[in-house]
Design an enzyme around this catalytic site. Sequence first.
Site, mmCIF file in Angstrom:
data_model
loop_
_atom_site.group_PDB
_atom_site.id
_atom_site.type_symbol
_atom_site.label_atom_id
_atom_site.label_comp_id
_atom_site.label_asym_id
_atom_site.label_seq_id
_atom_site.Cartn_x
_atom_site.Cartn_y
_atom_site.Cartn_z
ATOM 1 N N ASP A 20 -5.704 3.057 26.093
ATOM 2 C CA ASP A 20 -5.548 2.690 24.368
ATOM 3 C C ASP A 20 -4.088 2.012 24.425
ATOM 4 O OD1 ASP A 20 -5.950 2.793 21.730
ATOM 5 O OD2 ASP A 20 -4.515 4.393 21.646
ATOM 6 N N ASP A 50 -2.208 1.074 20.841
ATOM 7 C CA ASP A 50 -1.217 1.715 19.969
ATOM 8 C C ASP A 50 -1.403 3.442 19.778
ATOM 9 O OD1 ASP A 50 -0.669 -0.908 18.634
ATOM 10 O OD2 ASP A 50 -2.742 -1.204 18.248
HETATM 11 C C1 XBP Z 1 -4.850 0.838 16.657
HETATM 12 C C2 XBP Z 1 -5.026 0.235 15.237
HETATM 13 C C3 XBP Z 1 -4.740 -1.014 15.160
HETATM 14 C C4 XBP Z 1 -3.180 -1.295 14.861
HETATM 15 C C5 XBP Z 1 -3.133 -2.744 14.234
HETATM 16 O O1 XBP Z 1 -5.541 0.438 17.670
HETATM 17 O O2 XBP Z 1 -5.912 0.903 14.678
HETATM 18 O O3 XBP Z 1 -5.497 -1.491 14.108
HETATM 19 O O4 XBP Z 1 -2.887 -0.448 13.921
HETATM 20 O O5 XBP Z 1 -3.911 -3.625 15.179
HETATM 21 P P1 XBP Z 1 -5.544 1.143 19.114
HETATM 22 P P2 XBP Z 1 -4.309 -5.067 14.557
HETATM 23 O O6 XBP Z 1 -4.965 2.631 19.077
HETATM 24 O O7 XBP Z 1 -7.250 1.177 19.551
HETATM 25 O O8 XBP Z 1 -4.592 0.343 20.158
HETATM 26 O O9 XBP Z 1 -3.271 -5.317 13.180
HETATM 27 O O10 XBP Z 1 -3.835 -6.087 15.672
HETATM 28 O O11 XBP Z 1 -5.895 -5.011 14.081
HETATM 29 MG MG MG Z 2 -4.291 4.494 19.682
#
Ligand code: XBP
Ligand code: MG
Length: 254
Positions: free
Chosen positions: A10, A12
Amino acid sequence: MNRLRALLFDVDGTLADTEGQGHRVAFNRAFADAGLDWYWDEPLYRELLAVTGGKERMRHYIDRYRPDFTAPEGGLTAFLAELHQAKNRHYAELLAQGAVPLRPGVERLLRQAREAGVTLAIATTTSPENVTALLENTLGAESLGWFAEIGAGDVVPAKKPAPDIYFYVLERLGLEADQTLALEDSANGVRAAVAAGVPTLVTANDYTREDDFTGALEVVDQLGEPGSPARRLGDGGELGVLGLEEIERLWARR
Ligand code: XBP
Ligand code: MG
């Protein structure tokens, strides 16, 4: 013996703590640029994180907190798409300034896996350009090539907690779910991985510590580095520095 063939990361919250000082700040800058009086402080953002995807999160915010908001001519979808692009430009700028480092142990594990011939891939909800910006600004441009597959954003119709992005990445890699291990940080991420049958290790963070991680193999606070061991959430048990060997042992419990 069946060996672990791939690590599915993953982005973020797992590769880096991108939300608080990255995405959140970028959203607020985009709102200000657009002349909107919206501001997402930490407590509100914590709540909004329940909705994955930046465009989806803004739409949810309008429904919940700005029901009287009327989008300009062209409609709400187009307005949000533009606002989201502006937010991602701010996000890239923040990353270029070094605002968001990788989490402890991430680079170590990536390098170890590469050396051992374990495939690396990404399964994320965030936009592809955000993944590129994070990798380029932390590990350098060549690191994009470390990943056999980068599954990101709108490439699947349903974002996490739907399992779609995991199914997508597994299919592209030509691997079965139980030949792989997912690294996630949130309830939505665990739900997605587990629903796809992928054994999951959670490295939780300040935003997700209280999440429901049912189905995860193990939940720790970080991968750990020498002098700063990983600890199990809950009992605080020390698990040392989690390298490929330790992770394969966890994975063998699946
Ligand atoms: C985390 C998310 C994302 C980010 C923002 O995704 O929910 O929406 O907050 O990204 P992950 P975008 O943990 O799966 O990486 O604004 O590009 O959608
Ligand atoms: Mg995440």
